[in-house]
Motif scaffolding. Structure first.
Motif, PDB file in Angstrom:
ATOM      1  N   GLY A  95       0.815  -1.205   0.000  1.00 56.29           N
ATOM      2  CA  GLY A  95       0.000   0.000   0.000  1.00 56.29           C
ATOM      3  C   GLY A  95       0.849   1.255   0.000  1.00 56.29           C
ATOM      4  O   GLY A  95       2.033   1.242  -0.363  1.00 56.29           O
ATOM      5  N   THR A  96       0.263   2.340   0.418  1.00 52.64           N
ATOM      6  CA  THR A  96       0.957   3.617   0.446  1.00 52.64           C
ATOM      7  C   THR A  96       1.531   3.881   1.831  1.00 52.64           C
ATOM      8  O   THR A  96       1.228   3.166   2.787  1.00 52.64           O
ATOM      9  N   ALA A  97       2.359   4.906   1.925  1.00 51.87           N
ATOM     10  CA  ALA A  97       2.906   5.279   3.226  1.00 51.87           C
ATOM     11  C   ALA A  97       1.752   5.576   4.176  1.00 51.87           C
ATOM     12  O   ALA A  97       0.863   6.366   3.844  1.00 51.87           O
ATOM     13  N   PRO A  98       1.733   4.943   5.327  1.00 49.88           N
ATOM     14  CA  PRO A  98       0.574   5.088   6.221  1.00 49.88           C
ATOM     15  C   PRO A  98       0.395   6.512   6.746  1.00 49.88           C
ATOM     16  O   PRO A  98       1.362   7.175   7.116  1.00 49.88           O
ATOM     17  N   THR A  99      -0.833   6.959   6.754  1.00 44.76           N
ATOM     18  CA  THR A  99      -1.182   8.228   7.376  1.00 44.76           C
ATOM     19  C   THR A  99      -1.423   7.983   8.862  1.00 44.76           C
ATOM     20  O   THR A  99      -1.134   6.908   9.381  1.00 44.76           O
ATOM     21  N   GLY A 100      -2.009   8.947   9.535  1.00 47.01           N
ATOM     22  CA  GLY A 100      -2.288   8.776  10.943  1.00 47.01           C
ATOM     23  C   GLY A 100      -3.383   7.771  11.237  1.00 47.01           C
ATOM     24  O   GLY A 100      -3.472   7.250  12.353  1.00 47.01           O
ATOM     25  N   THR A 101      -4.215   7.453  10.224  1.00 46.02           N
ATOM     26  CA  THR A 101      -5.374   6.579  10.470  1.00 46.02           C
ATOM     27  C   THR A 101      -4.993   5.191  10.965  1.00 46.02           C
ATOM     28  O   THR A 101      -5.485   4.750  12.015  1.00 46.02           O
TER      29      THR A 101
ATOM     30  N   HIS B  10      12.377   8.576  17.623  1.00 46.58           N
ATOM     31  CA  HIS B  10      13.529   9.369  17.182  1.00 46.58           C
ATOM     32  C   HIS B  10      13.068  10.751  16.771  1.00 46.58           C
ATOM     33  O   HIS B  10      12.065  10.915  16.067  1.00 46.58           O
ATOM     34  N   ALA B  11      13.799  11.769  17.222  1.00 48.71           N
ATOM     35  CA  ALA B  11      13.522  13.165  16.856  1.00 48.71           C
ATOM     36  C   ALA B  11      12.064  13.526  17.130  1.00 48.71           C
ATOM     37  O   ALA B  11      11.361  14.051  16.277  1.00 48.71           O
ATOM     38  N   LEU B  12      11.623  13.241  18.352  1.00 48.56           N
ATOM     39  CA  LEU B  12      10.235  13.500  18.725  1.00 48.56           C
ATOM     40  C   LEU B  12       9.983  14.961  19.084  1.00 48.56           C
ATOM     41  O   LEU B  12       8.838  15.389  19.171  1.00 48.56           O
ATOM     42  N   GLY B  13      11.037  15.703  19.328  1.00 50.45           N
ATOM     43  CA  GLY B  13      10.856  17.101  19.700  1.00 50.45           C
ATOM     44  C   GLY B  13      10.836  17.277  21.205  1.00 50.45           C
ATOM     45  O   GLY B  13      11.047  16.341  21.975  1.00 50.45           O
ATOM     46  N   ALA B  14      10.555  18.504  21.628  1.00 48.22           N
ATOM     47  CA  ALA B  14      10.593  18.845  23.053  1.00 48.22           C
ATOM     48  C   ALA B  14       9.304  18.422  23.744  1.00 48.22           C
ATOM     49  O   ALA B  14       8.450  19.248  24.078  1.00 48.22           O
ATOM     50  N   ALA B  15       9.140  17.141  23.960  1.00 46.57           N
ATOM     51  CA  ALA B  15       7.911  16.635  24.576  1.00 46.57           C
ATOM     52  C   ALA B  15       7.813  17.031  26.041  1.00 46.57           C
ATOM     53  O   ALA B  15       6.725  17.198  26.580  1.00 46.57           O
TER      54      ALA B  15
ATOM     55  N   ALA C 201       6.762   1.807  20.863  1.00 52.03           N
ATOM     56  CA  ALA C 201       7.739   2.285  19.884  1.00 52.03           C
ATOM     57  C   ALA C 201       7.047   3.104  18.807  1.00 52.03           C
ATOM     58  O   ALA C 201       6.009   2.704  18.283  1.00 52.03           O
ATOM     59  N   CYS C 202       7.622   4.250  18.482  1.00 51.14           N
ATOM     60  CA  CYS C 202       7.139   5.064  17.364  1.00 51.14           C
ATOM     61  C   CYS C 202       8.110   4.887  16.207  1.00 51.14           C
ATOM     62  O   CYS C 202       9.250   5.364  16.257  1.00 51.14           O
ATOM     63  N   LEU C 203       7.661   4.198  15.170  1.00 46.53           N
ATOM     64  CA  LEU C 203       8.503   3.912  14.001  1.00 46.53           C
ATOM     65  C   LEU C 203       7.994   4.735  12.820  1.00 46.53           C
ATOM     66  O   LEU C 203       7.470   4.209  11.848  1.00 46.53           O
ATOM     67  N   SER C 204       8.154   6.034  12.932  1.00 43.98           N
ATOM     68  CA  SER C 204       7.690   6.941  11.888  1.00 43.98           C
ATOM     69  C   SER C 204       8.623   8.133  11.799  1.00 43.98           C
ATOM     70  O   SER C 204       9.249   8.532  12.793  1.00 43.98           O
ATOM     71  N   THR C 205       8.682   8.708  10.604  1.00 46.35           N
ATOM     72  CA  THR C 205       9.455   9.936  10.402  1.00 46.35           C
ATOM     73  C   THR C 205       8.546  11.148  10.243  1.00 46.35           C
ATOM     74  O   THR C 205       9.031  12.262  10.088  1.00 46.35           O
ATOM     75  N   GLU C 206       7.227  10.928  10.281  1.00 43.83           N
ATOM     76  CA  GLU C 206       6.273  12.010  10.065  1.00 43.83           C
ATOM     77  C   GLU C 206       5.963  12.734  11.376  1.00 43.83           C
ATOM     78  O   GLU C 206       5.590  12.110  12.367  1.00 43.83           O
ATOM     79  N   THR C 207       6.092  14.062  11.353  1.00 42.13           N
ATOM     80  CA  THR C 207       5.886  14.859  12.559  1.00 42.13           C
ATOM     81  C   THR C 207       4.483  14.692  13.118  1.00 42.13           C
ATOM     82  O   THR C 207       4.297  14.553  14.343  1.00 42.13           O
ATOM     83  N   ALA C 208       3.478  14.684  12.247  1.00 48.34           N
ATOM     84  CA  ALA C 208       2.090  14.565  12.717  1.00 48.34           C
ATOM     85  C   ALA C 208       1.867  13.235  13.434  1.00 48.34           C
ATOM     86  O   ALA C 208       1.168  13.180  14.456  1.00 48.34           O
ATOM     87  N   ILE C 209       2.463  12.167  12.920  1.00 45.12           N
ATOM     88  CA  ILE C 209       2.309  10.854  13.551  1.00 45.12           C
ATOM     89  C   ILE C 209       3.070  10.805  14.872  1.00 45.12           C
ATOM     90  O   ILE C 209       2.583  10.262  15.868  1.00 45.12           O
ATOM     91  N   LYS C 210       4.251  11.391  14.906  1.00 50.97           N
ATOM     92  CA  LYS C 210       5.002  11.459  16.162  1.00 50.97           C
ATOM     93  C   LYS C 210       4.203  12.198  17.226  1.00 50.97           C
ATOM     94  O   LYS C 210       4.139  11.777  18.388  1.00 50.97           O
ATOM     95  N   ASN C 211       3.588  13.312  16.833  1.00 52.09           N
ATOM     96  CA  ASN C 211       2.796  14.087  17.789  1.00 52.09           C
ATOM     97  C   ASN C 211       1.590  13.290  18.284  1.00 52.09           C
ATOM     98  O   ASN C 211       1.166  13.432  19.438  1.00 52.09           O
ATOM     99  N   LEU C 212       1.023  12.450  17.407  1.00 55.03           N
ATOM    100  CA  LEU C 212      -0.077  11.579  17.804  1.00 55.03           C
ATOM    101  C   LEU C 212       0.373  10.630  18.906  1.00 55.03           C
ATOM    102  O   LEU C 212      -0.332  10.442  19.909  1.00 55.03           O
TER     103      LEU C 212
END
Length: 436
Positions: free
Chosen positions: A183-189, A239-244, A207-218
């Motif tokens: 399929g395609t790169a998974p969205t947040g759904t 990785h690179a989750l930001g200032a949580a 574990a968060c295995l994503s490079t997408e900022t929106a998914i990391k924030n989720l």
């Protein structure tokens, strides 16, 4: 007939012997097991739309059936890294729009590109040429064989193929499966679906295995909500989750040269599997990904990263090691000081929360009266548990006099207060040497 059986009060009418069998009072000392990881991840093969449980033993023995590849395959090195320290993974396949491969005779049991490597071979049965032997290959490996089949209606589902029972069987040297897609790169759904499903499971690390900022924030929002509002005690690793800025979030600074989040696999397993009385500070990285040390080489860089709550891998000679076992919490206050940035402290506090809830829910909730005797029993069980943690050197100086249990504002509520002094591993040594 004489009376008999058990009794609650001495109100029996018939003559006879009434005997109760009760266990001698034993304190509750169970410590909940660690080593559980929740893994939402893209896969080439595997159960669709559901969480499936994989133990380290399952992974070693049945990786081909579960994930479509043998244990040593390059595609499974992330999972091998997880199981270096964890013993159980709850996996959810987050592929979006994936398609199962198929051919004339069947459909791949699971969606994904690995199904394209399946092949059906049909030959006449040696003993009865009017019947067929149907073989399924995954690559060059025979994974299923059904002998002396009269028609496709007689075929049964295997670990790899769902047969098309209305097909017409005919000899073939090999009919390949095709059309399988991840399929395609998974969205947040699909990630949200995975997180919703994980709420029913108990685990130590997500574990968060994503490079997408929106998914990391989720994932960050999910972790904060479940820890702070629901009481689920786990930590998020990414990785690179930001200032949580939260004790439940571990943010790896280093990316792997192969894929940015490559080090998440090993770290998730290491954080889940470490004992409650241990730290991962200075732990040697023995995973299969290659750490990138960009921005984590000089003492000034490392100091800044630690102050910013980053989980850092650094080079020590020829080895790669964890610099400090910390999380992203940095906004220290008098009520929550820097101790809460240490993952060892959080592990102990989480252990206490999990075990105390298990103790109360399994032995007291709806069973023991909320009177002085019942509260004394609860006090004894909790004290015994804390002394076990102290014996393991996870906490120290536990003051039983500070442990207080009393009736709450309602008849059914109980209030408890205690003071816990968490023990942490040594990480700094200051030396003054006096030369005589």
């Amino acid at each position: 007939m004489l009376g008999g059986g058990t009794f609650v009060t001495q109100n029996k009418v018939l003559p006879g012997t009434y005997q109760n069998f009760v266990s001698a009072a034993r304190a509750f000392v169970n410590l909940s097991d660690r080593g559980y990881v929740a893994l939402p991840m893209e896969l080439d093969w595997g159960i669709d739309d559901a969480v499936f449980t994989v133990t380290a033993e399952d992974f070693q023995k049945n990786s081909l059936k579960i994930f479509g590849y043998d244990y040593t395959h390059e595609k499974l090195k992330g999972l091998r890294d997880v199981f270096k320290n964890a013993h159980t993974a709850f996996v959810y396949k987050v592929n979006e729009g994936a398609v199962a491969a198929s051919n004339t005779y069947g459909t791949a049991k699971y969606k994904g590109v690995r199904g394209n490597d399946l092949k059906t071979v049909i030959t006449a049965n040696v003993d009865d040429p009017t019947k067929f032997d149907v073989q399924t290959y995954l690559g060059t490996l025979l994974v299923d064989e059904q002998l002396a089949i009269e028609s496709a209606a007689d075929l049964v589902e295997s670990d790899y193929v769902i047969p098309k029972t209305d097909a017409t069987l005919a000899e073939t040297a090999g009919t390949n499966f095709a059309g399988g897609s991840n399929g395609t790169a998974p969205t947040g759904t699909p990630h949200q679906k995975a997180l919703d499903e994980f709420e029913a499971y108990g685990f130590n690390v997500l574990a968060c295995l994503s490079t997408e900022t929106a998914i990391k924030n989720l994932y960050i929002a999910y972790t904060k909500r479940l820890r702070d509002e629901v009481g689920a005690k786990f930590q998020l690793v990414g990785h690179a989750l930001g200032a949580a800025d939260h004790e439940g979030v571990i943010d790896i600074h280093n990316k792997a040269t192969e894929v940015d989040y490559g080090l998440v696999f090993w770290t998730a397993g290491a954080q889940a599997g470490v004992d409650v009385n241990k730290s991962n500070t200075n732990k040697t990285y023995d995973g299969e990904y290659t750490a990138d040390f960009t921005g984590a080489k000089t003492q000034n860089e490392l100091t800044t990263l630690i102050k910013n709550g980053k989980y850092v891998f650094h080079r020590v000679g020829i080895e790669t090691r964890v610099l400090e076992d910390i999380n992203t919490f940095t906004s220290f206050t008098t009520e929550k000081n820097e101790d809460f940035s240490l993952n060892q402290v959080i592990r102990v506090l989480d252990q206490i929360a999990i075990d105390t809830a298990q103790l109360f829910n399994s032995r007291y909730l709806g069973q023991i009266p909320n009177d002085q005797s019942g509260r004394v029993s609860l006090w004894n069980d909790i004290l015994t548990h804390r002394l076990e943690l102290q014996r393991l050197r996870a906490i120290e100086n536990y003051d039983k006099e500070a442990l207080a249990i009393s009736e709450g504002n309602t008849k059914k509520s109980v209030v408890m207060n205690e003071v816990v002094d968490v023990t942490v591993a040594m990480s700094q040594l200051y030396i003054t040497t006096t030369v005589a």
